[in-house]
Design an enzyme around this catalytic site. Structure first.
Site, PDB file in Angstrom:
ATOM      1  N   LYS A 141     -16.091  10.317  -3.341  1.00 36.72           N
ATOM      2  CA  LYS A 141     -16.665  11.063  -2.291  1.00 36.72           C
ATOM      3  C   LYS A 141     -15.686  11.834  -1.567  1.00 36.72           C
ATOM      4  O   LYS A 141     -14.575  11.507  -1.209  1.00 36.72           O
ATOM      5  CB  LYS A 141     -16.964   9.927  -1.313  1.00 36.72           C
ATOM      6  N   THR A 149      -0.501   4.267 -20.870  1.00 34.41           N
ATOM      7  CA  THR A 149      -0.586   3.200 -20.028  1.00 34.41           C
ATOM      8  C   THR A 149      -1.831   2.407 -20.664  1.00 34.41           C
ATOM      9  O   THR A 149      -2.507   2.982 -21.733  1.00 34.41           O
ATOM     10  CB  THR A 149      -1.219   3.634 -18.570  1.00 34.41           C
ATOM     11  N   GLU A 150      -2.332   1.168 -20.068  1.00 38.03           N
ATOM     12  CA  GLU A 150      -3.425   0.699 -20.562  1.00 38.03           C
ATOM     13  C   GLU A 150      -4.629   1.402 -20.597  1.00 38.03           C
ATOM     14  O   GLU A 150      -5.335   1.548 -21.661  1.00 38.03           O
ATOM     15  CB  GLU A 150      -3.750  -0.546 -19.741  1.00 38.03           C
ATOM     16  N   TYR A 151      -4.809   2.113 -19.307  1.00 35.13           N
ATOM     17  CA  TYR A 151      -6.007   3.055 -19.353  1.00 35.13           C
ATOM     18  C   TYR A 151      -6.044   4.202 -20.334  1.00 35.13           C
ATOM     19  O   TYR A 151      -6.949   4.431 -21.068  1.00 35.13           O
ATOM     20  CB  TYR A 151      -6.228   3.749 -17.949  1.00 35.13           C
ATOM     21  N   GLU A 152      -4.901   4.938 -20.548  1.00 37.68           N
ATOM     22  CA  GLU A 152      -4.638   5.581 -21.594  1.00 37.68           C
ATOM     23  C   GLU A 152      -4.976   5.283 -23.065  1.00 37.68           C
ATOM     24  O   GLU A 152      -5.723   6.170 -23.760  1.00 37.68           O
ATOM     25  CB  GLU A 152      -3.268   6.291 -21.282  1.00 37.68           C
ATOM     26  N   ASP A 209      -6.943   6.097  -8.680  1.00 36.79           N
ATOM     27  CA  ASP A 209      -8.160   6.096  -8.063  1.00 36.79           C
ATOM     28  C   ASP A 209      -8.822   7.603  -7.712  1.00 36.79           C
ATOM     29  O   ASP A 209      -7.861   8.088  -6.902  1.00 36.79           O
ATOM     30  CB  ASP A 209      -8.353   5.059  -6.799  1.00 36.79           C
ATOM     31  N   ASP A 241       0.911  -1.134   0.001  1.00 39.34           N
ATOM     32  CA  ASP A 241      -0.187   0.002  -0.151  1.00 39.34           C
ATOM     33  C   ASP A 241       0.818   1.221   0.025  1.00 39.34           C
ATOM     34  O   ASP A 241       1.948   1.203   0.622  1.00 39.34           O
ATOM     35  CB  ASP A 241      -0.940  -0.017   1.371  1.00 39.34           C
TER      36      ASP A 241
END
Length: 224
Positions: free
Chosen positions: A132, A202-205, A128, A106
């Site tokens: 909230k 990146t993968e997300y990008e 992330d 972590d």
């Protein structure tokens, strides 16, 4: 997004030569201030927090053999996929990335594992957003985490942050100003800016870009 548990992930991580195989937390902490011995050289050390499946960090390690890289990922189910991807890549390319290791931990434990002035650069990619408000302190660009980075970075060390989440990016800009850090290379649309040259996706990008979603990026450093 719920992460699916991967059977045998912890065992594969512990047995992999790509990971720092310390199931004993105290043994991992003993590497603090001694990561140059782990790599066997005095090259700068860059870390990525929340490395995902490892595409970004593997490419960096290939391009920059004189920089050491550590990928940090808290979820075993994600890290094991990075290990599998790297195994396949090294088998195909016959290139061994001796300048890249992974740690399952972590980010809250950074200061227990890295010494002051031990890290030269920190990458935060598509972290992330913790949308909230009560979870704001968990965001990796909060002042709380900036203080942790302050305690491990070299004096001119940089943080590089990319996200598709405009609200998180605006929050990050506010937090950086509040912490007294200096902003540079700020863009709300990376792929159509001067800062895109040499950018590794990146993968997300890759996915977000294909959907036409603009990518925000910044670099920041502390006042000396």
């Amino acid at each position: 997004m719920r992460l699916r548990n991967v059977k045998g992930a912890r065992e594969k991580i512990q047995s992999s030569s790509f990971t720092i195989n310390e199931d004993n937390e105290e043994a991992l902490i003993r590497k603090k201030g001694k990561w140059n011995l782990v790599f066997g050289n005095d090259y700068p050390i860059h870390i990525e927090i929340g490395m995902g499946k490892g595409q970004f960090l593997m490419e960096l390690a290939k391009r920059n053999p004189h920089i050491n890289y550590i990928g940090i990922e808290k979820f075993s189910s994600v890290l094991v996929r990075a290990i599998e991807r790297r195994e396949a890549e090294e088998e195909t390319s016959h290139i061994k990335l001796s300048n890249l290791f992974y740690i399952r931990m972590d980010a809250e434990n950074l200061e227990q594992v890295f010494e002051q002035n031990e890290i030269s650069r920190i990458y935060l990619n598509f972290s992330d957003p913790w949308p909230k408000e009560r979870h704001a302190k968990r965001r990796l660009t909060s002042t709380r985490f900036l203080q942790r980075y302050n305690n491990i970075l070299v004096p001119d060390g940089r943080i590089c942050f990319k996200t598709d989440n405009r609200a998180l990016f605006d929050f990050s800009l506010e937090q950086i100003e509040e912490a007294g850090w200096i902003l540079e290379k700020v863009t709300y649309d990376l792929h159509h800016s001067e800062y895109n040259e040499g950018n590794i996706m990146t993968e997300y990008e890759t996915r977000f870009s294909s959907e036409g979603i603009p990518i925000c990026r910044l670099e920041t450093y502390r006042k000396c």
